[in-house]
Design an enzyme around this catalytic site. Structure first.
Site, PDB file in Angstrom:
ATOM      1  N   THR A 137       0.818  -1.228   0.000  1.00 34.21           N
ATOM      2  CA  THR A 137       0.000   0.000   0.000  1.00 34.21           C
ATOM      3  C   THR A 137       0.841   1.263   0.000  1.00 34.21           C
ATOM      4  O   THR A 137       0.304   2.363  -0.033  1.00 34.21           O
ATOM      5  CB  THR A 137      -0.914   0.013   1.240  1.00 34.21           C
ATOM      6  OG1 THR A 137      -0.099  -0.010   2.415  1.00 34.21           O
ATOM      7  CG2 THR A 137      -1.852  -1.177   1.250  1.00 34.21           C
ATOM      8  N   GLU A 254      20.031 -13.760  -5.014  1.00 36.90           N
ATOM      9  CA  GLU A 254      21.001 -12.673  -4.867  1.00 36.90           C
ATOM     10  C   GLU A 254      22.438 -13.176  -4.824  1.00 36.90           C
ATOM     11  O   GLU A 254      23.181 -12.933  -3.874  1.00 36.90           O
ATOM     12  CB  GLU A 254      20.696 -11.837  -3.605  1.00 36.90           C
ATOM     13  CG  GLU A 254      21.339 -10.464  -3.642  1.00 36.90           C
ATOM     14  CD  GLU A 254      20.816  -9.525  -2.556  1.00 36.90           C
ATOM     15  OE1 GLU A 254      21.391  -8.443  -2.418  1.00 36.90           O
ATOM     16  OE2 GLU A 254      19.832  -9.852  -1.878  1.00 36.90           O
ATOM     17  N   ASN A 259      22.321  -8.103  -6.996  1.00 36.58           N
ATOM     18  CA  ASN A 259      23.043  -7.113  -6.186  1.00 36.58           C
ATOM     19  C   ASN A 259      22.928  -5.699  -6.745  1.00 36.58           C
ATOM     20  O   ASN A 259      23.073  -4.723  -6.020  1.00 36.58           O
ATOM     21  CB  ASN A 259      24.535  -7.487  -6.100  1.00 36.58           C
ATOM     22  CG  ASN A 259      24.844  -8.265  -4.841  1.00 36.58           C
ATOM     23  OD1 ASN A 259      24.229  -8.035  -3.804  1.00 36.58           O
ATOM     24  ND2 ASN A 259      25.779  -9.195  -4.929  1.00 36.58           N
ATOM     25  N   HIS A 269      21.883   2.025   3.727  1.00 39.97           N
ATOM     26  CA  HIS A 269      21.475   1.171   4.838  1.00 39.97           C
ATOM     27  C   HIS A 269      22.252   1.495   6.108  1.00 39.97           C
ATOM     28  O   HIS A 269      21.703   1.445   7.216  1.00 39.97           O
ATOM     29  CB  HIS A 269      21.682  -0.304   4.477  1.00 39.97           C
ATOM     30  CG  HIS A 269      20.461  -0.938   3.895  1.00 39.97           C
ATOM     31  ND1 HIS A 269      20.473  -2.189   3.325  1.00 39.97           N
ATOM     32  CD2 HIS A 269      19.172  -0.504   3.796  1.00 39.97           C
ATOM     33  CE1 HIS A 269      19.244  -2.487   2.889  1.00 39.97           C
ATOM     34  NE2 HIS A 269      18.456  -1.476   3.160  1.00 39.97           N
ATOM     35  N   CYS A 825      32.402  22.430  -0.899  1.00 42.22           N
ATOM     36  CA  CYS A 825      32.154  23.773  -1.459  1.00 42.22           C
ATOM     37  C   CYS A 825      32.697  23.898  -2.873  1.00 42.22           C
ATOM     38  O   CYS A 825      32.285  24.784  -3.627  1.00 42.22           O
ATOM     39  CB  CYS A 825      32.734  24.857  -0.553  1.00 42.22           C
ATOM     40  SG  CYS A 825      34.535  24.830  -0.411  1.00 42.22           S
ATOM     41  N   LYS A1204       7.702   8.434  28.361  1.00 35.77           N
ATOM     42  CA  LYS A1204       7.131   8.178  29.692  1.00 35.77           C
ATOM     43  C   LYS A1204       5.944   7.240  29.539  1.00 35.77           C
ATOM     44  O   LYS A1204       4.999   7.532  28.812  1.00 35.77           O
ATOM     45  CB  LYS A1204       6.685   9.494  30.331  1.00 35.77           C
ATOM     46  CG  LYS A1204       6.002   9.326  31.681  1.00 35.77           C
ATOM     47  CD  LYS A1204       5.558  10.685  32.218  1.00 35.77           C
ATOM     48  CE  LYS A1204       4.733  10.546  33.482  1.00 35.77           C
ATOM     49  NZ  LYS A1204       4.281  11.849  33.986  1.00 35.77           N
TER      50      LYS A1204
END
Length: 1571
Positions: A137, A254, A259, A269, A825, A1204
């Site tokens: 979804t 994989e 990959n 990650h 920069c 809390k």
């Protein structure tokens, strides 16, 4: 029937994509997946949405029809990544087992990636594997996690570490579900979409680039209309799925090709593992993609254009491309400091796709293509470089540097920006090649697109920019045009803006803005010239700089335009390029002297000719040009020449290293002035230069043989002076220096470049000095270069690309690595400069990360605090604005500006007379004008006190709101209205109110509220002591709201007193007693007798008047056990926002409130700490219930500072279960306890901010089992939490010491199992052996004479104060280091706190001086204390001068100690406001000393510097009133503080060091003074 697209994966068409396909989903599942039990699992958020309800209803009805014997079950879990864990998975499995589900069960995972991953894993393991259908979804789940059969849960060590490959029977991507998605989640999913196109499909990537604006507009709308982009959205999902399905089909488990789908994930990650849950997966992957693309560029595989293109596409979809982006930082907050290189590399090392611990990355070769179709092993050194913004340049290695090199710099920034303006104003299509892809051109392209100046697309994988101009028919847009620090773009667009037509769908203005530095750079002369030619341009902040508000539709009148062109040639080029579109032909006359950078003006004229407009130079007037009316005609192709300024760096590299370098596309025929650098600068410095019309080659002399240039005028190539400067730094020939002139304009570039070169060259040991229009450099031998200190932050670049690139050259000539800050920069003109240095010149480069201690929480405060920004004060007449503004200005070191005074100066009369003559309406009009002007003129370093009625005028209100919106502080001051009435009734100096004062207040109240973002309510003061306390509490408030001081969450056992009174007025005098032993005090707003803003503010004023404790501001709703109505969300939000405005230190925020409300409060929290709370009022939740973990995780996800959780104990076991829960909940500080008589143990065991009560506090319903501090300490002692400890006062004599009285009284009051005794000795060794080594219950020492110095050798560590003072008066065990001891000095705290408690304000920004009388040990502490208080100069006076000379010698120079050794010295001294007397009180005072002291007392008493009565503190506490105190108070009217106060205040600090508890002030004070 809604169309459904099917995608094949692993040989079957099981992926179905469409819009509104709920009917299809139900039909397919029931028809093709026969089962006795169907289980739909979703989360509680999705379960409430319309698409889910529709799916559920259809499933129920269809199941009855097709399989009546089957059953349908539903299960909901809590939302969020933090719930993707073992506990939630187990809860789902338990549900399935309890419902009797078997091997034929079909599970439908309806939700985002969390649901898909976790429920897929449930299906993989339940009954050893059952069928699962994925119904994603969220966009992220549709295109990523639902496809391919990867399932998993998270563990504390990382994401997705426990899971399985389990292919779903179907994946149904129903795009209509995305209607339920919050904007941020929608954008989050686009990261995976962009990734898939970037690795596989350049054509789809190009489509995505074009789709971004429409997509972002739709998903950012309040009510997204997905139907309007339905087809494109379905195609977006479909194309992304197709790529993933193809890859998965080729490599299901994989082992290779799959990959490639991890592009951006190696780094992404790792970032996500640190920043989750505040940062979302897609956001981290977006940053990861850019970092991995930069890695590919750094390795020489990917072109700079591709990196720029990828970055631009991600930004276009609202995704972050840097961790330090402002919006991203807001989301992750303090967690930013957890992103350390070592941590990221460790996270990457345990990534699932690695080969062992070798880190592998997907390397992009081009947009749509991966390098060698596999992941590659990469070095940690290269990863460190791309992950940091600070860089270590290693010494150049002769053996590695190529002897010859060819370098092609990026396209010229100057030509690129001019070409874009001309193409946008022109007609027809032009293909621009070699355009510089940098921050500057990115901002220019975005601005042109926003103004509809042209349609812009790309060809040749982004290498060619295709611009189809609209012939100058630009139109206004709603958004401000943000230009970063792009000076060229800002100046060119300033002239373009008046040409912009009015778009009926948006405003009538164009707003140009930029970053902080851009808002300092000058643009005044250009604005003046345009205004004179009919343009309407307003400055929105600082006069003469951006931001600018330009009226659209005005055009340029044309005719004669005069322009000052001695600061920037860009002003000239700006008007030249826009002049053909004026109403009349333009004659541009440059006035004020010889124009700067004439070659750049010539460049503009030559380019205009290429685009069809011929400019002629006047034959009769100097520096004057005639520009005809006309329209540019775009050429078919325009090739941007490489940037000649950038070319100076590789050429200088050759000059410095004795190698050869060729720039193949810049030569003598170049339009750019900097093309002359090699011939005019490097050749006379000893280089061999060969320059043709189109190329330049430089060969440097052997290292150390460059020659200085006695003088060179670099006016034609000013930007190249920085490169020349670093070459000149190692050009030595006797005493001859190099002088560079003609570069005055470089002071107003990205920074003051001349000053920058002087300061940074000094770090290399090179002396340079500024000239009126240049710089002189005294070169040294390369062998004599000093390596700038890394510990002192190396080379500062001032965020200036040219400074960074220049010093990267000089750095390599040093003997050791050189740190250069802010390497990114260089992205302004050469994003790949460091890659060139690394790959072309074979220079070794490392990333560098600042040690953590430099980046503590105060660094964040400096970054995000108010800084030097002016503060505006509003409020009723008589509210205390003048007094409090004066205090605030004094504390902050700001100038106080009374806008009434500014107004009177402008109108030429006093306000009272003006109102009588002109009336209130005219007065308000003038007031608004002055306010608007003043907010710009006094934008920094001022406190602006306004007239009480400033909020009466709409224009003034808008100015105030605009100031708040821009991040400024508008502070509303108020006081009790009855007090105000009394005050104003007696004031005849101001114009009379037309209405009654209370009516005026009622009219203005809401205006004050909406125009301010902070509010301080002053309590009524009826004594001098209360007035002093008000000043201190107001200063504390200002520290909080400006970020000067942020509340620190206690790390040790701590308490807060919860006040349940309906009105604090009745108990104000008891509040200090009630809060004894507490670290904070809670105001329960919901229990107050009224919750009007004024009454609540008044209650905080009472708290601040009565105690110095941090305030916890709590509103508990009825469903959470409080009194505030459950359904009044709007009123609740206003009251919560009021708490933040009131500057409370902590705000309690209920986790059961609507998500959008929670997020709004969190976004506006400023420096208030948030306590995310949840109360189980029903008492039905046991602590092993997953709901508690979900609530805790919710608080963590929101980014609260503490969580809390309050349960109810139905049995003693509930307390033990809570402790198990506490042990596994460590991501955020946790306050957790049970209410009820059986829950008392949980309050005793709660380690941080436990709520406590007091005998005087009324019991609160539902809070049974409340305990006071003493009861908790007693119980904690009884169960072994606190053990017996012994403390001593050691020294000789100690028989009359009051320390035991003080400490023991505190222990008794707080019920601590401690004893404080006397141990008389003159031998520090004896004290150490008998009290520290031999007593197993040793707690700590209080040390007095004669052991304060001798005891130091028995400590293992000294505090800063003990080191500087050279004495120790407190010894405690070092925390966590058994058998090791800390020496501390609290004498100085006793001195400074005595002054502060007596009302002396913060002196940091006030020119106040202090005096210490005496030369003993206490005098040293007094010097330290006065320095800490902020005294600018500390005088010393003593009978024996040699003693204080010794003290002066031992203290650092910045203490600014002066000795008053004669009457003349006393007469010459500046007035003194603070004195500490450290001479014996029981002996006669030396007459000469007294004579000098009385002179000081007289002058200080008359001067009254600092805005307070001069004060003298007596260090002796016997007798109570000493002779010096008597003289000071009676003869010279000084305020005097008895020595007993110093004893108490140092003892209180010592008490806290010894015990970790806050001492009960009144109790210990009484024990010292009265017992």
């Amino acid at each position: 029937m809604t169309s459904v697209e099917k995608v094949s994966i692993l040989g079957a068409e099981t992926i179905h994509v469409g819009y509104g396909i709920q009917d299809h989903i139900v039909q397919e599942v029931i028809s093709h997946l026969a089962s006795s039990t169907y289980v739909i699992v979703t989360d509680t958020n999705m379960a409430r949405t319309t698409p889910f309800t529709k799916l559920r209803n259809k499933f129920e009805s269809k199941l009855k029809e097709l399989r009546p014997e089957s059953r349908l079950l539903f299960y909901s879990v809590s939302p969020g990544e933090n719930n993707k864990n073992r506990e939630t998975k187990a809860a789902v499995e338990d549900f399935l087992l309890q419902q009797g589900c078997t091997r034929d069960t079909v599970i439908l995972a309806v939700g985002g990636g969390v649901i898909g991953d976790m429920i897929g894993f449930v299906a993989a393991t339940f009954m050893r594997g059952v069928r699962v259908v994925q119904v994603p979804t969220s966009l992220l789940a549709m295109v990523d996690s639902s496809v391919g059969g990867k399932t998993a849960i998270d563990t504390p060590l990382g994401k997705n570490f426990v899971g399985a490959f389990h292919q779903p029977e179907y994946v149904f991507a129903d795009v209509s579900f995305l209607e339920t998605l919050p904007t941020r989640q929608f954008i989050n999913g686009m990261a995976e979409v962009v990734k898939t196109a970037a690795i596989w499909n350049e054509e789809e990537f190009t489509r995505l680039e074009k789709f971004s604006k429409k997509f972002l507009a739709v998903v950012s709308a309040k009510t997204p209309d997905l139907i309007s982009i339905k087809e494109e959205l379905v195609k977006t999902v479909l194309e992304s799925i197709r790529v993933k399905a193809f890859v998965v089909s080729s490599d299901e488990k994989e082992t290779g090709l799959r990959n490639l789908l991890n592009f951006g994930h190696t780094i992404g990650h790792a970032i996500e593992a640190v920043l989750t849950p505040q940062a979302l997966h897609g956001e981290c992957v977006s940053i990861g993609m850019i970092k991995e693309a930069e890695l590919a560029r750094y390795l020489g595989v990917l072109s700079p254009v591709a990196v720029a293109r990828l970055s631009k596409c991600l930004v276009a979809y609202g995704l972050p491309v840097s961790i330090d982006e402002k919006d991203f930082l807001k989301k992750v907050g303090n967690k930013r400091h957890n992103v350390e290189i070592d941590i990221l590399l460790k996270k990457m090392a345990i990534d699932k796709k690695n080969d062992g611990s070798k880190i592998r990355c997907v390397i992009l070769e081009a947009i749509g293509k991966c390098y060698q179709l596999k992941a590659h092993q990469v070095s940690k050194q290269d990863l460190s470089f791309v992950l940091t913004d600070e860089v270590l340049v290693h010494p150049f290695d002769d053996k590695l540097i190529p002897k010859t090199n060819v370098v092609i710099p990026p396209g010229s920034k100057s030509i690129s920006n001019r070409a874009l303006v001309l193409a946008a104003l022109g007609t027809g299509t032009v293909r621009i090649k070699n355009l510089l892809h940098s921050d500057d051109t990115k901002h220019m392209l975005e601005a042109v697109a926003s103004l509809k100046g042209a349609s812009i697309s790309t060809e040749d994988n982004g290498e060619t920019i295709v611009v189809t101009g609209n012939g100058g028919k630009l139109v206004s847009c709603d958004e401000q045009l943000y230009l970063g620090n792009a000076g060229t773009a800002s100046r060119f667009l300033t002239s373009v803006a008046p040409l912009v037509g009015i778009n009926p769908q948006s405003g009538e203005h164009v707003v140009l803005t930029g970053n902080a530095r851009m808002q300092e750079r000058p643009i005044g002369p250009l604005v003046d010239a345009l205004r004179a030619n009919g343009s309407e341009i307003d400055y929105l902040n600082k006069e003469g700089s951006l931001p600018l508000k330009v009226k659209a539709g005005k055009g340029l009148n044309g005719g004669r335009i005069e322009l000052a062109a001695t600061i920037s040639s860009q002003y000239v080029s700006s008007i030249l390029m826009c002049a053909p579109y004026a109403n009349e032909p333009v004659t541009l006359s440059l006035v004020g002297g010889k124009p700067i950078s004439q070659l750049y003006i010539n460049m503009t004229i030559a380019m205009m000719k290429t685009f069809g407009i011929v400019v002629t130079k006047s034959e009769t007037e100097e520096h004057t040009y005639h520009i005809p009316r006309g329209s540019y005609v775009n050429p078919k192709e325009y090739v941007i020449e490489s940037d000649a300024s950038s070319a100076t760096y590789p050429l200088a590299f050759a000059a410095l290293t004795g190698t050869s370098c060729t720039i193949p596309n810049i030569g003598s025929s170049s339009l750019q002035g900097d093309a002359r650098f090699a011939v005019d600068v490097l050749r006379p410095m000893g280089c061999e230069v060969v320059q043709t019309a189109t190329s330049t080659t430089v060969t440097g002399p052997s290292v150390g043989n460059l020659k200085p240039l006695p003088h060179v005028d670099m006016e034609p190539m000013t930007d190249a002076f920085l490169t020349a400067s670093v070459v000149a730094a190692v050009a030595k020939n006797g005493t001859q220096s190099t002088s560079i002139t003609g570069i005055a304009n470089q002071r107003v570039k990205e920074c003051n470049r001349i000053a920058a070169m002087v300061s940074e060259l000094a770090k290399f040991g090179v002396v340079a000095n500024e000239l009126p229009d240049g710089i002189e450099i005294h070169g040294i031998s390369p062998n004599d270069l000093v390596t700038p200190s890394t510990e002192k932050r190396g080379i500062k670049t001032f965020d200036d690309h040219r400074v960074a690139m220049s010093f990267s050259l000089l750095a390599g000539l040093c003997k050791d690595k050189v740190l250069i800050q802010e390497r990114s920069c260089t992205g302004k003109t050469w994003p790949g400069w460091w890659d060139i240095l690394h790959t072309k010149f074979k220079v070794a480069i490392d990333g560098y990360e600042l040690p953590l201690q430099h980046e503590d929480s105060t660094a964040l405060v400096e970054k995000h605090g108010n800084g030097k920004r002016s503060i505006i004060v509003i409020g009723m007449r008589g509210a205390g604005k003048s007094t409090l503004s004066k205090w605030m200005a004094s504390f902050l070191g700001f100038k106080l500006v009374d806008l009434d005074d500014v107004l009177e100066e402008k109108i030429g009369t006093d306000i009272r007379s003006f109102v009588q003559q002109q009336g209130w309406e005219e007065f308000r009009k003038q007031e608004a004008i002055v306010a608007k002007e003043s907010f710009i003129k006094f934008s920094e370093g001022c406190v602006l006190s306004t007239g009480g009625g400033i909020v009466e005028g709409e224009e003034a209100r808008e100015s105030l709101k605009s100031y708040v919106k821009s991040g400024g502080i508008v502070l509303h001051l108020h006081r009790d209205l009855d007090e105000t009435v009394v005050l104003l009734s007696a004031d005849t100096t101001r114009p009379a109110y037309v209405d009654e004062i209370k009516q005026v207040w009622l009219r203005r109240e809401n205006w004050y509220r909406e125009c301010s973002n902070y509010h301080f309510y002053s309590a009524h003061c009826s004594s001098d002591a209360e007035f002093k306390h008000l000043r201190n509490s107001f200063t504390t408030y200002i520290k909080t709201i400006t970020g000067f001081h942020v509340a620190q969450i206690p790390k040790k056992r701590s308490f807060y007193t919860s006040l349940t009174f309906s009105d604090l007025t009745e108990v104000a005098s008891s509040l200090e007693d009630i809060s004894t032993g507490s670290d904070a005090i809670e105001l329960r707003v919901d229990l107050l007798k009224e919750t009007t803003h004024t009454f609540v503010a008044d209650q905080t004023a009472i708290l601040r008047k009565s105690t110095n404790l941090p305030i916890i501001y709590t509103i508990r709703t009825e469903s959470q056990g409080g009194k505030f109505p459950d359904n009044k969300f709007e009123e609740l939000e206003e009251l919560l926002a009021l708490g933040i405005k009131l500057g409370v230190q902590y705000l309690d925020l209920q986790l059961d409130l609507p998500n959008d409300l929670l997020e709004r409060i969190l976004e506006s929290k400023k420096f208030t700490k948030i306590i995310a709370s949840y109360v189980d009022v029903s008492g039905s939740l046991r602590w092993d219930n997953v709901e508690w973990k979900n609530r805790y995780n919710q608080g963590v996800s929101l980014g609260a500072d503490l969580v809390k959780l309050v349960g109810r104990a139905n049995s003693f076991q509930d307390n033990l279960s809570l402790e198990v829960f506490r042990g596994t909940s460590t991501l955020k500080p946790l306050i957790a306890y049970n209410v009820g008589e059986k829950g008392k143990l949980s309050r005793v065991l709660n380690p941080r901010l436990t709520p406590v009560t007091h005998a005087k506090i009324p019991a609160e319903s539902g809070n049974e089992g409340a305990l006071d501090v003493a009861q908790i300490n007693k119980a904690y002692t009884d169960i072994g939490g606190l053990s017996e400890k012994h403390f001593w006062i050691v020294g000789n004599p100690v028989g009359h010491s009051r320390s035991p009285n003080l400490h023991n009284a505190g222990y008794k009051k707080l019920n601590l199992p401690y004893v404080f005794d006397r141990f008389e000795t003159s031998d520090a060794g004896e004290a150490f052996q008998k009290l520290i080594k031999e007593d197993k219950n040793f707690g700590g020492l209080a040390v007095t004479m004669p052991l304060k110095v001798d005891i130091m050798k028995y400590t293992d560590k000294l505090s800063d104060s003990a080191q500087v003072i050279g004495a120790v008066n407190t010894v405690i065990e070092l925390e966590g280091e058994q058998g090791k001891y800390l020496g501390e000095n609290t004498d100085w705290v006793g001195i400074s706190e005595s002054f502060v408690r007596d009302g002396i304000p913060n002196l940091e920004n006030v020119n106040v001086n202090g005096l210490v009388v005496g030369g003993g040990g206490t005098s040293r502490a007094a010097v330290y204390a006065l320095h800490q208080l902020g005294c600018k100069k500390i005088y010393m006076l003593n009978r024996t001068v040699s003693k204080i000379q010794e003290i002066q010698k031992n203290f650092p120079a910045e203490y600014n100690i002066e000795i008053l050794d004669s009457v003349e010295a006393v007469e010459a001294a500046q007035p003194i406001s603070l004195i500490v007397s450290c001479i014996p009180a029981d002996k006669p005072i030396d007459e000469q000393l007294l004579n000098k002291l009385e002179r000081v007392l007289y002058v200080g008493g008359e001067a009254k510097i600092g805005g307070f009565t001069p004060s003298l503190l007596e260090a002796s506490y016997k007798p109570r009133v000493t002779p010096i105190m008597k003289i000071a108070s009676e003869k010279y009217e000084w305020n005097v503080i008895p020595g007993v106060e110093m004893l108490v205040n140092q003892g209180i600090t010592q008490f806290q060091l010894h015990t970790g508890f806050v001492a009960p002030y009144d109790v210990v004070h009484d024990a010292v003074v009265n017992q």
